[in-house]
Motif scaffolding. Structure first.
Motif, mmCIF file in Angstrom:
data_model
loop_
_atom_site.group_PDB
_atom_site.id
_atom_site.type_symbol
_atom_site.label_atom_id
_atom_site.label_comp_id
_atom_site.label_asym_id
_atom_site.label_seq_id
_atom_site.Cartn_x
_atom_site.Cartn_y
_atom_site.Cartn_z
ATOM 1 N N ASN A 198 0.807 -1.215 0.000
ATOM 2 C CA ASN A 198 0.000 0.000 0.000
ATOM 3 C C ASN A 198 0.842 1.267 0.000
ATOM 4 O O ASN A 198 0.539 2.222 -0.723
ATOM 5 C CB ASN A 198 -0.940 -0.008 1.202
ATOM 6 C CG ASN A 198 -2.152 -0.888 0.985
ATOM 7 O OD1 ASN A 198 -3.143 -0.465 0.418
ATOM 8 N ND2 ASN A 198 -2.066 -2.147 1.414
ATOM 9 N N ALA A 199 1.891 1.292 0.806
ATOM 10 C CA ALA A 199 2.706 2.503 0.919
ATOM 11 C C ALA A 199 3.468 2.796 -0.367
ATOM 12 O O ALA A 199 3.586 3.957 -0.779
ATOM 13 C CB ALA A 199 3.677 2.368 2.094
ATOM 14 N N LEU A 200 3.982 1.759 -1.018
ATOM 15 C CA LEU A 200 4.835 1.967 -2.187
ATOM 16 C C LEU A 200 4.076 1.898 -3.516
ATOM 17 O O LEU A 200 4.435 2.601 -4.462
ATOM 18 C CB LEU A 200 5.960 0.927 -2.199
ATOM 19 C CG LEU A 200 6.997 1.057 -1.082
ATOM 20 C CD1 LEU A 200 7.974 -0.117 -1.131
ATOM 21 C CD2 LEU A 200 7.756 2.370 -1.207
ATOM 22 N N TYR A 201 3.023 1.073 -3.573
ATOM 23 C CA TYR A 201 2.396 0.819 -4.866
ATOM 24 C C TYR A 201 0.881 0.987 -4.855
ATOM 25 O O TYR A 201 0.211 0.637 -5.833
ATOM 26 C CB TYR A 201 2.761 -0.598 -5.354
ATOM 27 C CG TYR A 201 4.245 -0.824 -5.356
ATOM 28 C CD1 TYR A 201 5.062 -0.142 -6.244
ATOM 29 C CD2 TYR A 201 4.839 -1.690 -4.437
ATOM 30 C CE1 TYR A 201 6.439 -0.316 -6.233
ATOM 31 C CE2 TYR A 201 6.211 -1.880 -4.419
ATOM 32 C CZ TYR A 201 7.006 -1.187 -5.312
ATOM 33 O OH TYR A 201 8.363 -1.355 -5.292
ATOM 34 N N GLY A 202 0.339 1.547 -3.789
ATOM 35 C CA GLY A 202 -1.104 1.710 -3.697
ATOM 36 C C GLY A 202 -1.709 2.515 -4.833
ATOM 37 O O GLY A 202 -2.841 2.254 -5.261
ATOM 38 N N GLU A 203 -0.960 3.498 -5.334
ATOM 39 C CA GLU A 203 -1.460 4.309 -6.448
ATOM 40 C C GLU A 203 -1.405 3.568 -7.779
ATOM 41 O O GLU A 203 -1.924 4.058 -8.781
ATOM 42 C CB GLU A 203 -0.639 5.604 -6.559
ATOM 43 C CG GLU A 203 -0.687 6.490 -5.322
ATOM 44 C CD GLU A 203 -2.066 7.122 -5.114
ATOM 45 O OE1 GLU A 203 -2.878 7.086 -6.059
ATOM 46 O OE2 GLU A 203 -2.313 7.636 -4.009
#
Length: 279
Positions: A198-203
């Motif tokens: 979520n923190a690195l690839y959530g977007e």
């Protein structure tokens, strides 16, 4: 890869081997006529377990491709008892799997596949790294808390079921970036692999419908309420592709109280027959 059509990825240690057997039995029973290639990322899984999976896949007509961890890739990875090196496997699958693979469905071993997976496999997620579902529930309290904790705007996605674009992953996912994030945010990681996703690839995640592809088996009443009564047991059995037995309470342990525990017990019995373990 040969004549196989759908690629399935699992990662586990030997403690979850019985659950892998149950999940694979449910996969086979509810995808008749489908061909799968099963990829298993592991760190020295006992040889008898690998042989058992290989034999079962051969009988099912599936391809089986065990991949032992590349220790060199993880030489600089922060790891400890709380952050085992296995937590990196699903995020770095693109670097550990054969380069001719473009798409993969990752499944936690504590899932049941109760309807065909082909609609998930054929989901159009062009341009997205992952497809994943968020367990928002009725109040979205946990979802909002995780957003705040990780300082992100998007939903908090569950990492137990992932549709992966491996080709994009080889371009965008950098092992050193993941390791650096763990080093800098150790104290903030509650569910390490999920928090990293979520923190690195959530977007870069394409939202999947959790009621279809990552149904939280603890939350039947939430699904029923948010669908105004539509998502009852009959609907789940006819439409949900993947049931996920999230959390600490597990249906193979004593005292499981949630609605689909009996269904899991049923597949446990079927798995014992399927894997030749009766008696």
């Amino acid at each position: 890869m040969g004549g196989y059509s759908l690629n399935i990825l699992v990662t586990l240690d030997q403690n979850y081997f019985p659950q892998l057997q149950v999940m694979l039995t449910s996969l086979k029973m509810n995808n008749p006529g489908e061909q799968f290639s099963l990829y298993l990322l592991h760190n020295h899984l006992p040889e008898p377990m690998l042989e058992a999976v290989d034999k079962w896949c051969g009988q099912a007509g599936y391809g089986f491709f065990p991949v032992q961890m590349d220790e060199e890739l993880f030489r600089s990875a922060p790891a400890s008892s709380r952050y085992p090196v296995e937590m990196y496997y699903r995020l770095l699958a693109a670097w550990m799997l054969p380069e001719d693979l473009d798409r993969m469905i990752y499944l936690d071993p504590d899932t049941l596949v109760i309807n065909p997976l082909r609609p998930l496999w054929e989901t159009n997620m062009t341009g997205w790294l992952f497809g994943a579902a968020a367990h928002t529930g009725k109040t979205e309290f946990a979802n909002d808390m995780n957003r705040l904790r990780l300082r992100v705007e998007h939903d908090y996605y569950n990492s137990g079921v992932l549709l992966m674009d491996l080709k994009l992953g080889r371009q965008e996912i950098l092992p050193e970036k993941i390791f650096q994030h763990v080093e800098e945010h150790r104290m903030e990681l509650v569910l390490p692999d999920q928090d990293l996703l979520n923190a690195l690839y959530g977007e870069r995640i394409f939202p999947l419908d959790d009621a279809l592809w990552n149904y939280d088996a603890r939350n039947y009443n939430n699904y029923l309420m948010r669908s105004s009564g539509k998502c009852n047991v009959k609907w789940v059995m006819e439409n949900t592709g993947i049931l996920h037995f999230c959390g600490k309470a597990k249906p193979w342990k004593p005292g499981y109280i949630y609605r689909f525990g009996m269904l899991y017990q049923h597949y446990m019995q079927l798995a014992m027959r399927d894997w030749g373990q009766e008696g």
